[in-house]
Design an enzyme around this catalytic site. Sequence first.
Site, PDB file in Angstrom:
ATOM      1  CB  SER A   1       1.229   8.215  -1.240  1.00 45.64           C
ATOM      2  OG  SER A   1      -0.148   8.278  -1.275  1.00 45.64           O
TER       3      SER A   1
ATOM      4  CG  HIS B   1       7.500  -3.110  -3.415  1.00 42.62           C
ATOM      5  ND1 HIS B   1       6.519  -4.067  -3.380  1.00 42.62           N
ATOM      6  CD2 HIS B   1       6.923  -2.028  -4.010  1.00 42.62           C
ATOM      7  CE1 HIS B   1       5.410  -3.599  -3.930  1.00 42.62           C
ATOM      8  NE2 HIS B   1       5.629  -2.364  -4.320  1.00 42.62           N
TER       9      HIS B   1
ATOM     10  CG  HIS C   1      -0.540   1.714   0.902  1.00 41.97           C
ATOM     11  ND1 HIS C   1      -1.874   1.745   1.246  1.00 41.97           N
ATOM     12  CD2 HIS C   1      -0.325   2.830   0.163  1.00 41.97           C
ATOM     13  CE1 HIS C   1      -2.446   2.806   0.729  1.00 41.97           C
ATOM     14  NE2 HIS C   1      -1.535   3.496   0.070  1.00 41.97           N
TER      15      HIS C   1
ATOM     16  CG  ASN D   1      -2.986   8.138   1.030  1.00 38.09           C
ATOM     17  OD1 ASN D   1      -4.131   8.475   1.306  1.00 38.09           O
ATOM     18  ND2 ASN D   1      -2.241   8.809   0.186  1.00 38.09           N
TER      19      ASN D   1
ATOM     20  NE  ARG E   1      -7.547   9.714   0.681  1.00 39.12           N
ATOM     21  CZ  ARG E   1      -7.401   8.560   1.328  1.00 39.12           C
ATOM     22  NH1 ARG E   1      -6.216   8.164   1.734  1.00 39.12           N
ATOM     23  NH2 ARG E   1      -8.431   7.780   1.584  1.00 39.12           N
TER      24      ARG E   1
ATOM     25  CG  HIS F   1      -4.293  -5.650  12.509  1.00 40.36           C
ATOM     26  ND1 HIS F   1      -5.343  -4.950  11.972  1.00 40.36           N
ATOM     27  CD2 HIS F   1      -3.754  -6.366  11.481  1.00 40.36           C
ATOM     28  CE1 HIS F   1      -5.455  -5.233  10.670  1.00 40.36           C
ATOM     29  NE2 HIS F   1      -4.489  -6.098  10.353  1.00 40.36           N
TER      30      HIS F   1
ATOM     31  CG  HIS G   1      -9.258 -10.289 -10.213  1.00 44.87           C
ATOM     32  ND1 HIS G   1      -9.093  -9.054  -9.632  1.00 44.87           N
ATOM     33  CD2 HIS G   1      -8.013 -10.718 -10.494  1.00 44.87           C
ATOM     34  CE1 HIS G   1      -7.803  -8.752  -9.584  1.00 44.87           C
ATOM     35  NE2 HIS G   1      -7.131  -9.746 -10.106  1.00 44.87           N
TER      36      HIS G   1
ATOM     37  N   GLY H   1      -2.863  12.660 -13.842  1.00 42.83           N
ATOM     38  CA  GLY H   1      -1.877  12.849 -12.772  1.00 42.83           C
ATOM     39  C   GLY H   1      -0.486  12.513 -13.277  1.00 42.83           C
ATOM     40  NE  ARG H   2       6.537  13.854 -11.942  1.00 41.35           N
ATOM     41  CZ  ARG H   2       7.518  13.175 -11.341  1.00 41.35           C
ATOM     42  NH1 ARG H   2       7.277  12.431 -10.277  1.00 41.35           N
ATOM     43  NH2 ARG H   2       8.743  13.242 -11.818  1.00 41.35           N
TER      44      ARG H   2
END
Lengths: 298, 298
Positions: free
Chosen positions: A89, A93, A103, A105, A107, A138, A168, A255-256
């Site tokens: 992951s 920034h 970002h 990831n 898995r 893209h 929201h 989790g950690r």
Amino acid sequence: MNKDWIADEMRKMQLQIVKELELLDGHEKFTEDPYTREEGGGGITMTLANGKILEKGGVAFSKVFGPVSAVMKQQMNLTGNDFFATGVSIVLHPYNPFIPIIHMNVRYFEMDNGEFWFGGGIDLTPHYIVPKSAGVFHRRLKSICDEFDPSFYSKFKINADDYFFLPHRNETRGAGGIFYDHQNDLSILPKERWFDLAKKLALSFPSIYTEQVRLANNQEYTQENIDWRNIRRGRYVEFNLVHDRGTKFGLVSGGRTESILLSMPPQANWVYQHKPSVSSLEKDTLDGLKKGIDWTEM
Amino acid sequence: MNKDWIADEMRKMQLQIVKELELLDGHEKFTEDPYTREEGGGGITMTLANGKILEKGGVAFSKVFGPVSAVMKQQMNLTGNDFFATGVSIVLHPYNPFIPIIHMNVRYFEMDNGEFWFGGGIDLTPHYIVPKSAGVFHRRLKSICDEFDPSFYSKFKINADDYFFLPHRNETRGAGGIFYDHQNDLSILPKERWFDLAKKLALSFPSIYTEQVRLANNQEYTQENIDWRNIRRGRYVEFNLVHDRGTKFGLVSGGRTESILLSMPPQANWVYQHKPSVSSLEKDTLDGLKKGIDWTEM
């Protein structure tokens, strides 16, 4: 292709990515922080702070296994008793508000009953949306997906639009990307190719981000741009703490914490009812935070 | 004592609190931002930014009503069809790291089937725990509670310890306070007295906080203190976005985002694996973020 081999490969991907990101940053190195998990496995979290380009970055590898907990059973709808999960992951920034947050990831998940699946994705969160740069991003993702299946990009792009969304705020998190989960249909791809897709995404990541950094071209910025960046980072925090499934699951399942919250920005700001002025780059960005935009055409 | 009267009283409490907080700050005034809610009712959010003492503060009044939504039914376990809710919520973020963050909320809920309940609480989140100041705070709360029922303080204090807790950090949010919800047992107090408790808490709030500000006594602070304050504010964000029931409920049920997220600090920071040095005020604070401390003895 057994699970331990996949985990070893994931670790190699992490190291390769870190090496290339250090070259990109040109100033700071990543620090390695290994940990073990009481119930089985552990991880190696690699972080960088106060670089030249990156203010805060994390590249986390994990390989965890053991009995399926009650929380996992409930939230993931699992049938077996023991699980194995491994992945890489990343969240970066940058300082410069004109360089996007990114970002990635990938898995792999396997149950003791033989079930397995792959998941992954890359998405871009520009503080200021630059359509041309989002287009470059893209098109890179599309060309990677197209190597595997011509239907992948458009499906995975819609997934990302739907997933990286703040109801929201009625905003997407950024300019989207691709996202896939629970992929194990061997009639679409053999298992090796599902793995290859994850590996291809991971190993393409440094050059994809380097391209985005270059496109921003050391653009100069003002305090106003920094203020806006910090507000956008606040939205990133809102998404990750309120909506992101991985973060929520990680925090409730024990989790950690420091590795899960690696994605948090170095600084985020909140201003009540902040509204950019009508003709501004900030307003253009808000207008671009929508689902369904075909960025490959930009 | 009907619901509209209670709402009017809540609005008056808001105005009184704002008036006194403006005197405390001595520099900035609150801005009034009314809004209406499509399904019924609305609110008046009052905010202050960049004051002399307060960097960001919000005092929100709301009076909302209408049909119970599917989300409310599920999350609140409601049986009636229409609801009515009114309350006042406050979060204040001061500049000076030696002045604590504070939160207060009082609320009244009524269903069309006649069911009703009161809830409320005040809790303190010092960036630096000063046991003596936390003691002053808790003794004030105890003395208010004792006017109503000798069992309230210790019960409501335990509620606050349990509620304002971050399991993923194994930390309380701060030095606790009191918290109660769903109170409608007329064998303990008549309805008027439940209302009086809410009113007493609300109207005591400005002097409780003024006391905390005075105790910090304009203590000088360094950049290091500010950095720590910002990390603690990050924990405040984590609590509110991951755990706070009101925030979560508000965001998923389509509440007014800017009013719900009024509690967010003006700025929050995250530093990977930040650990204060062994003998430091920061370390003392971490050691004090525990449940079950009897602050009234400090």
